[in-house]
Design an enzyme around this catalytic site. Sequence first.
Site, PDB file in Angstrom:
ATOM      1  N   GLU A   1      30.895  48.219  32.933  1.00  0.00           N
ATOM      2  CA  GLU A   1      31.795  48.450  33.195  1.00  0.00           C
ATOM      3  C   GLU A   1      31.467  48.344  35.450  1.00  0.00           C
ATOM      4  OE1 GLU A   1      36.293  50.421  32.656  1.00  0.00           O
ATOM      5  OE2 GLU A   1      33.703  51.196  32.670  1.00  0.00           O
TER       6      GLU A   1
ATOM      7  N   GLU B   1      30.735  52.972  40.279  1.00  0.00           N
ATOM      8  CA  GLU B   1      32.063  53.337  41.027  1.00  0.00           C
ATOM      9  C   GLU B   1      31.106  53.005  42.200  1.00  0.00           C
ATOM     10  OE1 GLU B   1      35.403  53.845  42.197  1.00  0.00           O
ATOM     11  OE2 GLU B   1      35.360  53.588  39.928  1.00  0.00           O
TER      12      GLU B   1
ATOM     13  N   ASP C   1      40.887  46.526  41.904  1.00  0.00           N
ATOM     14  CA  ASP C   1      41.529  46.756  43.031  1.00  0.00           C
ATOM     15  C   ASP C   1      42.451  45.175  42.931  1.00  0.00           C
ATOM     16  OD1 ASP C   1      42.567  46.519  45.294  1.00  0.00           O
ATOM     17  OD2 ASP C   1      41.277  47.994  46.585  1.00  0.00           O
TER      18      ASP C   1
ATOM     19  N   ASP D   1      46.786  44.254  35.056  1.00  0.00           N
ATOM     20  CA  ASP D   1      48.564  44.223  35.256  1.00  0.00           C
ATOM     21  C   ASP D   1      49.014  44.156  35.727  1.00  0.00           C
ATOM     22  OD1 ASP D   1      48.255  46.471  36.493  1.00  0.00           O
ATOM     23  OD2 ASP D   1      50.300  47.318  36.376  1.00  0.00           O
TER      24      ASP D   1
ATOM     25  N   THR E   1      41.966  52.169  28.843  1.00  0.00           N
ATOM     26  CA  THR E   1      41.576  53.026  29.948  1.00  0.00           C
ATOM     27  C   THR E   1      42.794  53.990  30.369  1.00  0.00           C
ATOM     28  OG1 THR E   1      42.710  51.720  32.017  1.00  0.00           O
ATOM     29  CG2 THR E   1      40.382  51.051  30.810  1.00  0.00           C
TER      30      THR E   1
ATOM     31  N   GLU F   1      45.414  51.627  32.158  1.00  0.00           N
ATOM     32  CA  GLU F   1      46.360  51.171  31.154  1.00  0.00           C
ATOM     33  C   GLU F   1      47.484  52.181  29.548  1.00  0.00           C
ATOM     34  OE1 GLU F   1      44.839  48.139  26.978  1.00  0.00           O
ATOM     35  OE2 GLU F   1      43.627  48.862  28.251  1.00  0.00           O
TER      36      GLU F   1
END
Length: 213
Positions: free
Chosen positions: A43, A68, A117, A153, A192, A195
Amino acid sequence: MRLRNVPGSREMIAEHPLAVKNPEEHKGCWSEVFGNENPIFLEIGMGKGQFLTTLALENPNINYIGIEKYSSVLVRALEKCEELELPNIRFIRMEAEYIENVFDNDEVDHIYLNFSDPWPKDRHAKRRLTSERFLHRYENIMKRDGVVEFKTDNDDLFAFSLEQVPIAEWTLIAQTFDLHNDDKLAEGNVMTEYEKKFLKLGHPIHKMIIKKD
């Protein structure tokens, strides 16, 4: 808003057994890190780790690696894992653009991109994790039948991402503009933190699943 300045976060990451130090040294031999030959799922931009830790709990025969770039966010994921004692999860603090320095050809089975992002300015388009440039990077580390799953989204980012698929010579397997009202793609969906937040705000979640031609 992402947390970026938690005091002592870098020190905690440096000492934590699930945070991989000098990940470039493991290129081509991640199976040795996990001690098995199980598939490797990444991920990229994993945030506080809820999505990845859930998957690791549900799928003990898959090895998960979370990437990350923000230390203060990665610390939150490490904290969540302290009591879970998951043998099939590791974390790397790094910029996604260097992913080819860390993973070898045909080493990764699956990549998740969740609420990345959007980099809304046109001049920053190449920084988007679904850009042609990044899709080529994924191609160089993924197995031939490897798959990328992307959720957002953001309408503009999703439209851009769909456009990049044929440009990069990838194949669109599935797409939806409203994941939580799509019975097929919503089946087994793991949410997530973002989400859940966006759903409460009434934002439809978009998703696409792609693979290399």
